[in-house]
Design a protein around this motif. Structure first.
Motif, PDB file in Angstrom:
ATOM      1  N   ILE B  71      -1.680  -8.331  10.648  1.00 43.68           N
ATOM      2  CA  ILE B  71      -2.453  -9.005   9.602  1.00 43.68           C
ATOM      3  C   ILE B  71      -3.860  -8.425   9.459  1.00 43.68           C
ATOM      4  O   ILE B  71      -4.464  -8.573   8.419  1.00 43.68           O
ATOM      5  N   PHE B  72      -4.358  -7.764  10.497  1.00 46.81           N
ATOM      6  CA  PHE B  72      -5.614  -7.015  10.358  1.00 46.81           C
ATOM      7  C   PHE B  72      -5.280  -5.526  10.479  1.00 46.81           C
ATOM      8  O   PHE B  72      -4.545  -5.131  11.379  1.00 46.81           O
ATOM      9  N   PHE B  73      -5.775  -4.728   9.570  1.00 45.77           N
ATOM     10  CA  PHE B  73      -5.492  -3.295   9.600  1.00 45.77           C
ATOM     11  C   PHE B  73      -6.769  -2.586   9.167  1.00 45.77           C
ATOM     12  O   PHE B  73      -7.680  -3.224   8.616  1.00 45.77           O
ATOM     13  N   PRO B  74      -6.863  -1.279   9.420  1.00 48.17           N
ATOM     14  CA  PRO B  74      -8.100  -0.585   9.056  1.00 48.17           C
ATOM     15  C   PRO B  74      -8.372  -0.725   7.552  1.00 48.17           C
ATOM     16  O   PRO B  74      -7.535  -0.350   6.737  1.00 48.17           O
ATOM     17  N   GLY B  75      -9.507  -1.298   7.227  1.00 46.87           N
ATOM     18  CA  GLY B  75      -9.885  -1.415   5.823  1.00 46.87           C
ATOM     19  C   GLY B  75      -9.505  -2.724   5.164  1.00 46.87           C
ATOM     20  O   GLY B  75      -9.714  -2.895   3.958  1.00 46.87           O
ATOM     21  N   GLY B  76      -8.965  -3.661   5.925  1.00 49.31           N
ATOM     22  CA  GLY B  76      -8.628  -4.927   5.278  1.00 49.31           C
ATOM     23  C   GLY B  76      -7.820  -5.833   6.171  1.00 49.31           C
ATOM     24  O   GLY B  76      -7.642  -5.584   7.363  1.00 49.31           O
ATOM     25  N   ASP B  77      -7.326  -6.893   5.574  1.00 49.98           N
ATOM     26  CA  ASP B  77      -6.507  -7.857   6.287  1.00 49.98           C
ATOM     27  C   ASP B  77      -5.739  -8.658   5.254  1.00 49.98           C
ATOM     28  O   ASP B  77      -5.931  -8.488   4.046  1.00 49.98           O
ATOM     29  N   ILE B  78      -4.881  -9.533   5.736  1.00 54.70           N
ATOM     30  CA  ILE B  78      -4.000 -10.266   4.829  1.00 54.70           C
ATOM     31  C   ILE B  78      -4.800 -11.122   3.837  1.00 54.70           C
ATOM     32  O   ILE B  78      -4.366 -11.333   2.697  1.00 54.70           O
ATOM     33  N   SER B 179      -5.675   6.292 -10.873  1.00 57.33           N
ATOM     34  CA  SER B 179      -7.077   5.915 -10.649  1.00 57.33           C
ATOM     35  C   SER B 179      -7.692   6.486  -9.378  1.00 57.33           C
ATOM     36  O   SER B 179      -8.893   6.366  -9.173  1.00 57.33           O
ATOM     37  N   GLY B 180      -6.907   7.097  -8.509  1.00 56.92           N
ATOM     38  CA  GLY B 180      -7.497   7.670  -7.293  1.00 56.92           C
ATOM     39  C   GLY B 180      -6.417   8.202  -6.366  1.00 56.92           C
ATOM     40  O   GLY B 180      -5.234   8.185  -6.706  1.00 56.92           O
ATOM     41  N   ASP B 181      -6.821   8.658  -5.182  1.00 58.92           N
ATOM     42  CA  ASP B 181      -5.856   9.249  -4.249  1.00 58.92           C
ATOM     43  C   ASP B 181      -4.882   8.198  -3.724  1.00 58.92           C
ATOM     44  O   ASP B 181      -5.219   7.023  -3.621  1.00 58.92           O
ATOM     45  N   ILE B 182      -3.677   8.639  -3.399  1.00 60.18           N
ATOM     46  CA  ILE B 182      -2.613   7.683  -3.058  1.00 60.18           C
ATOM     47  C   ILE B 182      -2.263   7.687  -1.566  1.00 60.18           C
ATOM     48  O   ILE B 182      -2.549   8.635  -0.845  1.00 60.18           O
ATOM     49  N   GLY B 183      -1.630   6.590  -1.162  1.00 59.64           N
ATOM     50  CA  GLY B 183      -0.985   6.515   0.152  1.00 59.64           C
ATOM     51  C   GLY B 183      -1.827   5.940   1.277  1.00 59.64           C
ATOM     52  O   GLY B 183      -1.337   5.753   2.385  1.00 59.64           O
ATOM     53  N   ARG B 184      -3.101   5.617   0.995  1.00 65.63           N
ATOM     54  CA  ARG B 184      -3.967   5.187   2.100  1.00 65.63           C
ATOM     55  C   ARG B 184      -3.542   3.859   2.702  1.00 65.63           C
ATOM     56  O   ARG B 184      -3.528   3.710   3.919  1.00 65.63           O
ATOM     57  N   HIS B 185      -3.230   2.887   1.862  1.00 66.96           N
ATOM     58  CA  HIS B 185      -2.928   1.566   2.416  1.00 66.96           C
ATOM     59  C   HIS B 185      -1.710   1.621   3.343  1.00 66.96           C
ATOM     60  O   HIS B 185      -1.763   1.160   4.478  1.00 66.96           O
ATOM     61  N   GLY B 186      -0.640   2.198   2.844  1.00 70.48           N
ATOM     62  CA  GLY B 186       0.593   2.249   3.642  1.00 70.48           C
ATOM     63  C   GLY B 186       0.376   2.935   4.971  1.00 70.48           C
ATOM     64  O   GLY B 186       0.849   2.472   6.011  1.00 70.48           O
ATOM     65  N   SER B 191      -0.640   3.020  10.865  1.00 67.99           N
ATOM     66  CA  SER B 191      -1.410   3.487  12.018  1.00 67.99           C
ATOM     67  C   SER B 191      -1.705   2.342  12.973  1.00 67.99           C
ATOM     68  O   SER B 191      -1.978   2.568  14.143  1.00 67.99           O
ATOM     69  N   ALA B 192      -1.650   1.109  12.467  1.00 72.12           N
ATOM     70  CA  ALA B 192      -1.960  -0.041  13.312  1.00 72.12           C
ATOM     71  C   ALA B 192      -0.697  -0.722  13.822  1.00 72.12           C
ATOM     72  O   ALA B 192      -0.756  -1.676  14.575  1.00 72.12           O
ATOM     73  N   ARG B 193       0.457  -0.237  13.391  1.00 72.36           N
ATOM     74  CA  ARG B 193       1.694  -0.924  13.745  1.00 72.36           C
ATOM     75  C   ARG B 193       2.126  -0.592  15.166  1.00 72.36           C
ATOM     76  O   ARG B 193       2.056   0.555  15.602  1.00 72.36           O
ATOM     77  N   GLU B 194       2.587  -1.593  15.856  1.00 79.57           N
ATOM     78  CA  GLU B 194       2.972  -1.443  17.252  1.00 79.57           C
ATOM     79  C   GLU B 194       4.065  -0.383  17.397  1.00 79.57           C
ATOM     80  O   GLU B 194       5.010  -0.343  16.628  1.00 79.57           O
ATOM     81  N   GLY B 195       3.900   0.467  18.384  1.00 81.33           N
ATOM     82  CA  GLY B 195       4.924   1.468  18.641  1.00 81.33           C
ATOM     83  C   GLY B 195       4.723   2.749  17.853  1.00 81.33           C
ATOM     84  O   GLY B 195       5.318   3.759  18.150  1.00 81.33           O
ATOM     85  N   LEU B 196       3.910   2.700  16.809  1.00 82.99           N
ATOM     86  CA  LEU B 196       3.713   3.898  15.999  1.00 82.99           C
ATOM     87  C   LEU B 196       2.296   4.416  16.111  1.00 82.99           C
ATOM     88  O   LEU B 196       1.950   5.405  15.486  1.00 82.99           O
ATOM     89  N   GLU B 197       1.479   3.726  16.901  1.00 82.10           N
ATOM     90  CA  GLU B 197       0.041   3.976  16.860  1.00 82.10           C
ATOM     91  C   GLU B 197      -0.294   5.448  16.788  1.00 82.10           C
ATOM     92  O   GLU B 197       0.167   6.238  17.593  1.00 82.10           O
ATOM     93  N   PHE B 198      -1.081   5.788  15.801  1.00 82.77           N
ATOM     94  CA  PHE B 198      -1.736   7.090  15.802  1.00 82.77           C
ATOM     95  C   PHE B 198      -3.184   6.844  15.432  1.00 82.77           C
ATOM     96  O   PHE B 198      -3.516   5.872  14.763  1.00 82.77           O
TER      97      PHE B 198
ATOM     98  N   VAL C 112      17.397  -4.992  17.696  1.00 81.34           N
ATOM     99  CA  VAL C 112      17.241  -3.556  17.460  1.00 81.34           C
ATOM    100  C   VAL C 112      15.753  -3.243  17.425  1.00 81.34           C
ATOM    101  O   VAL C 112      15.005  -3.907  16.704  1.00 81.34           O
ATOM    102  N   ALA C 113      15.330  -2.302  18.236  1.00 77.97           N
ATOM    103  CA  ALA C 113      13.919  -1.896  18.225  1.00 77.97           C
ATOM    104  C   ALA C 113      13.837  -0.459  17.726  1.00 77.97           C
ATOM    105  O   ALA C 113      14.592   0.396  18.169  1.00 77.97           O
ATOM    106  N   MET C 114      12.931  -0.216  16.789  1.00 75.43           N
ATOM    107  CA  MET C 114      12.774   1.145  16.300  1.00 75.43           C
ATOM    108  C   MET C 114      11.725   1.862  17.138  1.00 75.43           C
ATOM    109  O   MET C 114      10.638   1.340  17.349  1.00 75.43           O
TER     110      MET C 114
END
Lengths: 82, 339, 363
Positions: B71-78, B179-186, B191-198, C112-114
């Protein structure tokens, strides 16, 4: 198959060859990768990373040669173009 | 091949349960909306906000639920997301946002501190966007029956133009302005999601876009249709408009701005940036000749394509190396892959 | 991005395409082995830059696509077993088994865990000691070293709750089966560069000699692919059939010695069924006896036996390069990514899905 992308080693942690990890930068995005299979790799090297593992170091000399070969072709083509 | 209708061997002919892909912004979600909702209810589902004539004034009405994780991510939150998303949907109809409602579903055990941060963020986002949150609702569900909290915002706005902004107005020669560059939010969320952290400096583009969007209208740009880019990304938004408008849209990949780190994060996870979520970007289909002027009015704006002809609803992309391909909706959300 | 953007350059791509057109004097049929290469060819439209008559045939290089139905069924069965969490790469989640897929099974309550790396599955096992973590070990030679290290790490940490469901497949035996098939019309081969980073390309030398087919180890970016095609066409035009290395910046002839050594220490070749193709001798890997305690099939009582594939699906012919996806009667009609008949329509690397996704059903 086998998504693998090149990134630059910016920092190495651990000395044991089998658990050596690195922080690898991919265009500014940094992820950890295991260096277990590239014992020779050092900071500044580019490594090809797949599923969290560096599989090879990129050979800069070979990369340069590949691009040079193509440049010779491209040069020839552009001279022929109007 | 006779009686093939009787022998369809498809193993998964129907989904008897809801899958994540039904909310992923791709083809399954479109099918769900068309078959489950649009077939029984009566939404104006080809636009993000409905327009209503009430007492001589033309209003826009829209609603949206927010379930982002984390619910909190870089640049914003829910919280800020819930304000921006609804403000932007109103803006896409050409409406000045006036007021929002906010409904909360809270999971038992959620820390008050967390809720407090989210509500502060909503208040701040509303203040910056110049809208008021005038009513709301709260429900609490047992632990495990929700993931921390969900927010639903409904917004009402006043149309600032006489016409209608909708896919049917898109026509041959229209220029597509981004209107601007794409893909930042996703990628910020990833980058903040568990298991994928970069680690990255990617910050969500989550922002209200109504001033930019309405600015196009008030500057006399002949806008035919606008859409904010959310789930499913740029590609899905253009494809949906192209299909509704029965227009052939040609995009040029070299003109679509993507930051290097966003592109790198996409490469890392096997994503196509064209399909990655945004929360502060929109596209406008504008009349031929207005594209460059519209792009100049938007910070980071670019003309990325045009409508070649009407008849078939299809989107083609000229690739980086100059070849052409057709863009299609994805089945659901993109999943990180290693292959 | 360094070592990436250079190989997506339009000028270089055009120069190579022009050189290919100058070199090819007659039609040639070249197979790219790897699904990642198929993906790049369609995503960038590389085939459109080639002279008419130069045909690219898409090979079986997607480990997800060739995983047999019964193995996916077993993975789902594990995920449904109380106390078990199945950890998988994102790639496998949407691939249908005989009845359902992992995402749908998860929607119905399976666990299932990714994960992004096999090491994350080991970390998960360390964190959840009260649950059994089974890693669905899918992948070609490229992925095996990571899985080997993960199993080794689990033993080092003394984890009793980690195991793998091995589904690894090997490229050279499959290539031998395809080239040796009487239906084969393949005249040249682009070998999968990333597989060769690990295994090198010595194994391809007897293949090139036995079948008289040039093999070019090729990378995955547009410029790599076009250069690989050029090298292959040159050999064909000159009547040569050698192994050449286009991807020299990442591939050495002997591959990665450290990785190969650990893989050989822990795994042994076994016969493996490929979805759509059948059993190919010595084309899979199993844990050696000293490591078998980490094999989920040894640890859990799972269903055995084979499952029949849908009869209408021609994925076998597609994976062998004998047919193009759009030559299937069900393509884009009764078989779509939402309702796939076969795996090549599901995996993003699958030839059918790549054709569908990149709009070739509109053409």
């Amino acid at each position: 198959m086998c998504l693998a992308i090149p990134g630059e080693i910016i920092e190495i942690t651990g000395a044991d060859p089998l658990t050596r990890m690195a922080r690898v930068s991919f265009g500014g995005v940094v992820r950890e990768a295991s260096l277990a299979y590239v014992p020779e790799a050092k900071p500044g090297d580019y490594v090809l990373v797949h599923a969290g593992f560096a599989l090879q170091t990129i050979d800069e000399e070979e990369a340069r040669r590949t691009l040079e070969l193509i440049a010779q072709m491209g040069g020839a083509e552009e001279e022929g173009a109007p | 091949m006779s009686d093939f209708a009787l022998s369809c061997p498809a193993p998964l002919a129907q989904h008897d349960r809801v899958l994540m892909a039904h909310g992923g912004g791709g083809r399954l979600m479109r099918e769900l909306i068309e078959r489950m909702f649009a077939a029984r209810l009566d939404p104006q589902h080809e636009t993000d906000a409905a327009t209503l004539a009430l007492g001589g004034r033309r209003l826009a009405l829209t609603t949206d639920s927010f379930v982002v994780r984390p619910i909190f991510f870089p640049g914003g939150d829910i919280g800020s997301l819930a304000v921006h998303g609804t403000v932007n949907d109103l803006a896409m109809a050409g409406a000045e946002p006036v007021a929002l409602s906010a409904a909360f579903i809270l999971e038992e055990g959620l820390e008050m501190e967390t809720l407090s941060r989210v509500v502060d963020s909503m208040a701040e986002a509303a203040r910056r966007a110049g809208v008021r949150i005038v009513t709301g609702d709260t429900k609490v569900v047992e632990r495990g029956h929700a993931d921390q909290l969900y927010v639903t915002t409904t917004g009402v706005g006043v149309l600032i133009h006489d016409g209608e902004l909708a896919p049917w107005r898109v026509t041959e020669g229209d220029e597509v302005v981004l209107s601007g560059d794409i893909g930042r939010h996703g990628m910020a969320v990833m980058s903040a999601r568990e298991g994928l952290e970069f680690e990255s400096e990617i910050v969500s583009d989550s922002a209200p876009v109504h001033r930019e969007a309405l600015g196009l209208l008030s500057s006399g740009i002949r806008v035919h249709c606008m859409r904010d880019l959310t789930r499913g990304g740029l590609a899905s938004a253009v494809i949906e408009i192209a299909r509704s408008a029965r227009a052939r849209v040609e995009l040029d990949e070299t003109r679509i701005p993507v930051r290097e780190d966003v592109r790198a994060a996409c490469e890392l996870l096997g994503f196509d940036p064209l399909y990655v979520a945004n929360e502060g970007r929109f596209i406008a289909f504008v009349a031929e000749g207005d594209g460059e002027r519209a792009a100049a009015l938007l910070p980071g704006g670019a003309v990325i394509g045009r409508v070649k002809e009407t008849g078939a609803g299809v989107v083609t992309l000229r690739s980086l190396i100059g070849a052409e391909r057709v863009l299609d909706l994805l089945s659901g959300e993109q999943l990180p892959r290693i292959c | 991005m360094k070592h990436l953007d250079e190989y997506r350059d339009a000028g270089r791509a055009r120069a190579l395409a022009a050189e290919i057109a100058r070199t090819a004097t007659r039609p040639w049929r070249i197979m790219e082995i790897c699904g990642g290469q198929t993906h790049a060819i369609l995503r960038f439209g590389i085939d459109q830059l080639l002279p008419p008559g130069l045909e690219l045939v898409h090979g079986p290089g997607c480990p997800v696509c060739v995983t047999p139905l019964e193995l996916i069924d077993r993975a789902i069965e594990l995920a449904q077993t109380p106390g078990v969490v199945l950890a998988s790469f994102g790639d496998m989640l949407r691939v249908p088994g005989s009845k359902t897929d992992l995402l749908a099974a998860r929607a119905a309550g399976a666990r299932v865990a990714m994960v992004y790396s096999p090491l994350e599955a080991v970390r998960l096992a360390g964190e959840k000691q009260d649950q059994q973590i089974v890693f669905f070990a899918v992948g070609f030679e490229t992925t095996v070293p990571g899985v080997a290290l993960a199993v080794r790490e689990a033993r080092r940490l003394g984890l009793q709750n980690f195991s793998i469901l091995p589904a690894h497949v090997l490229v050279p035996p499959a290539l031998r089966a395809i080239l040796g098939s009487p239906q084969s019309r393949i005249q040249g081969v682009l070998a999968a560069g990333h597989v060769c980073t690990v295994e090198g390309y010595e194994d391809y030398e007897p293949l090139a000699a036995d079948f008289g087919v040039p093999v070019v180890v090729t990378g995955f970016e547009p410029v790599d692919l076009l250069q690989g095609i050029l090298l292959c066409v040159r050999q064909l035009e000159q009547g040569r059939a050698e192994v050449e290395n286009q991807y020299a910046r990442a591939v050495r002839r002997e591959g990665n010695r450290e990785a190969k050594a650990l893989v050989r220490e822990m795994f042994e070749p076994v016969d493996r069924k490929w979805r759509g193709i059948g059993v190919i001798p010595s084309s899979g890997l199993a844990l050696r006896p000293a490591w078998r305690e980490f094999d989920a099939e040894a640890r859990f009582a799972l269903s055995t036996g084979a499952v029949e594939e849908p009869s209408e699906c021609i994925s076998g012919l597609v994976l062998q390069g004998a047919k193009k996806p759009y030559e299937c009667a069900a393509f884009a009609t009764r078989c779509t990514p939402e309702r796939p008949l076969g795996a090549p329509m599901v995996s993003s690397e699958g030839a059918c899905a790549a054709y569908y996704r990149y709009g070739r059903h509109h053409v």
